[in-house]
Design a protein around this motif. Structure first.
Motif, PDB file in Angstrom:
ATOM      1  N   GLU A 219       0.833  -1.202   0.000  1.00 26.59           N
ATOM      2  CA  GLU A 219       0.000   0.000   0.000  1.00 26.59           C
ATOM      3  C   GLU A 219       0.869   1.254   0.000  1.00 26.59           C
ATOM      4  OE1 GLU A 219      -3.909   1.990   0.379  1.00 26.59           O
ATOM      5  OE2 GLU A 219      -3.164   0.083  -0.392  1.00 26.59           O
ATOM      6  N   PHE A 220       1.950   1.236   0.797  1.00 25.44           N
ATOM      7  CA  PHE A 220       2.834   2.395   0.861  1.00 25.44           C
ATOM      8  C   PHE A 220       3.642   2.568  -0.413  1.00 25.44           C
ATOM      9  CE2 PHE A 220       2.064   3.136   5.342  1.00 25.44           C
ATOM     10  CZ  PHE A 220       2.267   4.506   5.420  1.00 25.44           C
ATOM     11  N   ASN A 221       3.992   1.474  -1.059  1.00 27.85           N
ATOM     12  CA  ASN A 221       4.682   1.592  -2.342  1.00 27.85           C
ATOM     13  C   ASN A 221       3.818   2.350  -3.349  1.00 27.85           C
ATOM     14  OD1 ASN A 221       6.908   0.209  -1.411  1.00 27.85           O
ATOM     15  ND2 ASN A 221       6.222  -1.785  -2.185  1.00 27.85           N
ATOM     16  N   CYS A 222       2.500   2.172  -3.229  1.00 28.70           N
ATOM     17  CA  CYS A 222       1.587   2.869  -4.127  1.00 28.70           C
ATOM     18  C   CYS A 222       1.432   4.345  -3.761  1.00 28.70           C
ATOM     19  CB  CYS A 222       0.215   2.196  -4.110  1.00 28.70           C
ATOM     20  SG  CYS A 222       0.156   0.634  -5.009  1.00 28.70           S
ATOM     21  N   ILE A 223       1.335   4.646  -2.471  1.00 32.82           N
ATOM     22  CA  ILE A 223       1.059   6.039  -2.114  1.00 32.82           C
ATOM     23  C   ILE A 223       2.314   6.908  -2.084  1.00 32.82           C
ATOM     24  CG2 ILE A 223      -0.955   5.369  -0.766  1.00 32.82           C
ATOM     25  CD1 ILE A 223       0.686   6.203   1.728  1.00 32.82           C
ATOM     26  N   GLU A 224       3.491   6.291  -2.161  1.00 25.89           N
ATOM     27  CA  GLU A 224       4.716   7.117  -2.231  1.00 25.89           C
ATOM     28  C   GLU A 224       4.663   8.026  -3.455  1.00 25.89           C
ATOM     29  OE1 GLU A 224       8.135   4.462   0.093  1.00 25.89           O
ATOM     30  OE2 GLU A 224       8.019   4.450  -2.102  1.00 25.89           O
ATOM     31  N   SER A 225       4.310   7.423  -4.594  1.00 23.65           N
ATOM     32  CA  SER A 225       4.197   8.229  -5.808  1.00 23.65           C
ATOM     33  C   SER A 225       3.040   9.203  -5.708  1.00 23.65           C
ATOM     34  CB  SER A 225       4.006   7.319  -7.031  1.00 23.65           C
ATOM     35  OG  SER A 225       5.144   6.501  -7.219  1.00 23.65           O
ATOM     36  N   TYR A 226       1.960   8.763  -5.074  1.00 21.19           N
ATOM     37  CA  TYR A 226       0.799   9.614  -4.890  1.00 21.19           C
ATOM     38  C   TYR A 226       1.158  10.833  -4.040  1.00 21.19           C
ATOM     39  CZ  TYR A 226      -4.003  10.890  -3.577  1.00 21.19           C
ATOM     40  OH  TYR A 226      -5.173  11.560  -3.361  1.00 21.19           O
ATOM     41  N   ILE A 227       1.914  10.608  -2.976  1.00 19.81           N
ATOM     42  CA  ILE A 227       2.329  11.717  -2.102  1.00 19.81           C
ATOM     43  C   ILE A 227       3.255  12.678  -2.850  1.00 19.81           C
ATOM     44  CG2 ILE A 227       3.736  12.255  -0.064  1.00 19.81           C
ATOM     45  CD1 ILE A 227       2.554   9.789   1.276  1.00 19.81           C
ATOM     46  N   TYR A 228       4.105  12.136  -3.710  1.00 25.77           N
ATOM     47  CA  TYR A 228       4.978  13.009  -4.506  1.00 25.77           C
ATOM     48  C   TYR A 228       4.146  13.947  -5.381  1.00 25.77           C
ATOM     49  CZ  TYR A 228       8.345  14.567  -7.993  1.00 25.77           C
ATOM     50  OH  TYR A 228       9.119  15.342  -8.823  1.00 25.77           O
ATOM     51  N   LEU A 229       3.112  13.420  -6.009  1.00 25.12           N
ATOM     52  CA  LEU A 229       2.254  14.261  -6.851  1.00 25.12           C
ATOM     53  C   LEU A 229       1.575  15.351  -6.021  1.00 25.12           C
ATOM     54  CD1 LEU A 229       0.514  11.516  -9.050  1.00 25.12           C
ATOM     55  CD2 LEU A 229       2.560  12.849  -9.596  1.00 25.12           C
ATOM     56  N   LEU A 230       1.103  14.972  -4.820  1.00 26.61           N
ATOM     57  CA  LEU A 230       0.454  15.953  -3.954  1.00 26.61           C
ATOM     58  C   LEU A 230       1.445  16.998  -3.458  1.00 26.61           C
ATOM     59  CD1 LEU A 230      -1.826  13.585  -1.826  1.00 26.61           C
ATOM     60  CD2 LEU A 230      -2.513  15.049  -3.737  1.00 26.61           C
ATOM     61  N   ASP A 231       2.657  16.572  -3.155  1.00 35.12           N
ATOM     62  CA  ASP A 231       3.686  17.507  -2.695  1.00 35.12           C
ATOM     63  C   ASP A 231       4.039  18.516  -3.794  1.00 35.12           C
ATOM     64  OD1 ASP A 231       5.768  18.269  -0.668  1.00 35.12           O
ATOM     65  OD2 ASP A 231       7.095  17.714  -2.328  1.00 35.12           O
ATOM     66  N   THR A 232       4.077  18.015  -5.031  1.00 34.06           N
ATOM     67  CA  THR A 232       4.351  18.917  -6.160  1.00 34.06           C
ATOM     68  C   THR A 232       3.215  19.916  -6.339  1.00 34.06           C
ATOM     69  OG1 THR A 232       5.569  17.144  -7.264  1.00 34.06           O
ATOM     70  CG2 THR A 232       4.872  18.997  -8.622  1.00 34.06           C
ATOM     71  N   ARG A 233       2.018  19.451  -6.118  1.00 32.85           N
ATOM     72  CA  ARG A 233       0.847  20.307  -6.308  1.00 32.85           C
ATOM     73  C   ARG A 233       0.687  21.340  -5.188  1.00 32.85           C
ATOM     74  NH1 ARG A 233      -5.359  18.127  -5.822  1.00 32.85           N
ATOM     75  NH2 ARG A 233      -6.415  20.167  -5.926  1.00 32.85           N
ATOM     76  N   PHE A 234       0.830  20.900  -3.931  1.00 32.12           N
ATOM     77  CA  PHE A 234       0.527  21.775  -2.801  1.00 32.12           C
ATOM     78  C   PHE A 234       1.756  22.381  -2.131  1.00 32.12           C
ATOM     79  CE2 PHE A 234      -3.242  18.996  -2.964  1.00 32.12           C
ATOM     80  CZ  PHE A 234      -4.247  19.955  -3.001  1.00 32.12           C
ATOM     81  N   GLY A 235       2.915  21.770  -2.327  1.00 27.82           N
ATOM     82  CA  GLY A 235       4.121  22.309  -1.699  1.00 27.82           C
ATOM     83  C   GLY A 235       4.024  22.300  -0.178  1.00 27.82           C
ATOM     84  N   ALA A 236       4.379  23.411   0.449  1.00 25.06           N
ATOM     85  CA  ALA A 236       4.387  23.531   1.909  1.00 25.06           C
ATOM     86  C   ALA A 236       2.995  23.575   2.516  1.00 25.06           C
ATOM     87  CB  ALA A 236       5.167  24.787   2.311  1.00 25.06           C
ATOM     88  N   SER A 237       1.983  23.661   1.684  1.00 25.09           N
ATOM     89  CA  SER A 237       0.610  23.714   2.206  1.00 25.09           C
ATOM     90  C   SER A 237       0.134  22.353   2.720  1.00 25.09           C
ATOM     91  CB  SER A 237      -0.353  24.191   1.111  1.00 25.09           C
ATOM     92  OG  SER A 237       0.009  25.469   0.637  1.00 25.09           O
ATOM     93  N   LEU A 238       0.827  21.293   2.327  1.00 25.87           N
ATOM     94  CA  LEU A 238       0.434  19.946   2.723  1.00 25.87           C
ATOM     95  C   LEU A 238       1.642  19.224   3.302  1.00 25.87           C
ATOM     96  CD1 LEU A 238      -1.754  17.711   2.757  1.00 25.87           C
ATOM     97  CD2 LEU A 238      -0.978  17.074   0.450  1.00 25.87           C
TER      98      LEU A 238
END
Length: 350
Positions: A219-238
């Protein structure tokens, strides 16, 4: 249908043993109970027992057949009232008919003396037989109803699970493509990595979509990439605070549950530099997985996607019969997921 036939759906059980034991026992107690016959020896009692056995067998077999025929004709539960009314009428009629035959076969000088006792004995056999068969039939239908209800529930949950696995949130894809459009002119290398991570997210979804459970590590192997996308989108806001031990990652969750909970937190809460959203993921002392975020709800709730907390809860109950826990305070929103062991999954699943 044979008297000693095989197990029938119209009886609810295989009654061969009950017939072989029930008729002799009932016929044995009728002479002393209804006719006051208490012979001094067993051999003296045998003729009386034989007569009682003859009529008890006729009554038992006939009433049994009446039950079967009316259950066959009025099998549905909606027809129970009609079935019971007709059954009562015909078993009483049949009992009276057998009693009349017994009356005819009785020597004339003894008829008046035993007429009442004979009908009482016949009614006793009938009530004994009908009560047992109806009680077991009712219990069997109740078990069947519960089994069918549980089967229907599981099929419904399985359908929900299949629907969930086939869905991809269009908002996530739309927002990811918007983010990609914005970073391509500024940082081409970063945009290439972003596309790779986006591809990884959908590859993971395709790989685990047909599984009922996955390890927490998968499950974490899947959300690592997902978190990267969110980090790129929101930056320090998330912000993410993930603290898990290696042994925790060997246990099981339903697939995509973490991604859905993260998505749920972002969907319902303000995410900004002034009010950053922090999502914590950790295992508590009870061995459950905790996903918690600070609560800063948006003024206007967005329309649900149909892939929320309730669906995750149903999927956990489908594979383990364990439910998740939702806790909301003035400061935090917390979802506690059961971390399954292979034994708890297999025991429930099989």
């Amino acid at each position: 249908m044979k008297l000693l036939g095989n197990k029938s759906k119209y009886l609810g059980f295989d009654d061969r043993i009950m017939v072989l034991l029930g008729i002799p026992v009932v016929s044995f107690i009728i002479p002393p109970l209804f006719f006051g016959q208490r012979p001094e020896s067993f051999m003296e009692f045998c003729p009386q027992w034989g007569a009682s056995l003859f009529f008890s067998s006729i009554l038992w077999a006939g009433n049994r057949q009446i039950l079967i025929e009316f259950r066959r004709k009025f099998f549905d539960k909606e027809q129970d009232k009609k079935r019971v009314a007709l059954t009562i009428f015909f078993v009483i009629f049949f009992t009276a008919l057998v009693n009349f035959i017994g009356f005819i076969l009785t020597p004339p000088e003894d008829r008046l003396e035993i007429q009442g006792q004979g009908f009482g004995a016949g009614l006793f056999v009938t009530l004994f037989c009908i009560t047992i068969y109806e009680a077991i039939w009712s219990a069997s239908r109740l078990r069947q109803s519960r089994t069918e209800a549980e089967k229907l529930k599981r099929e419904n949950l399985q359908s929900q699970l299949s629907m969930l696995k086939s869905q991809v949130n269009p908002h996530f894809l739309f927002n990811s493509l918007n983010t990609l459009t914005s970073i391509i002119p500024e940082d081409p290398e970063r945009s290439v990595k972003f596309v790779q991570k986006l591809s990884n997210v959908y590859r993971c979804i395709l790989e685990i979509r047909d599984k009922e459970v996955v390890t927490l590590e998968e499950e974490f192997n899947c959300i690592e990439s997902y978190i990267y996308l969110l980090d790129t989108r929101f930056g320090a806001s998330l912000k993410f605070d993930i603290q898990l031990k290696e042994e925790d990652k060997e246990r099981f969750v339903v697939p995509l549950s973490l991604q859905i909970l993260i998505e749920n937190a972002i969907k319902h809460n303000v995410v900004s530099r002034k009010r950053p959203l922090t999502i914590e993921i950790f295992a508590n002392d009870e061995g459950n997985l905790v996903v918690r975020n600070n609560l800063q709800l948006k003024d206007q709730e967005m329309e649900g996607t149909g892939t929320g907390i309730e669906n995750i809860d149903n999927r956990f109950q489908l594979v383990s019969e364990e439910a998740l826990e939702v806790i909301q305070t003035s400061e935090h929103f917390t979802v506690v997921l059961p971390l399954l062991t292979i034994s708890s999954y297999e025991s429930s699943h099989h």
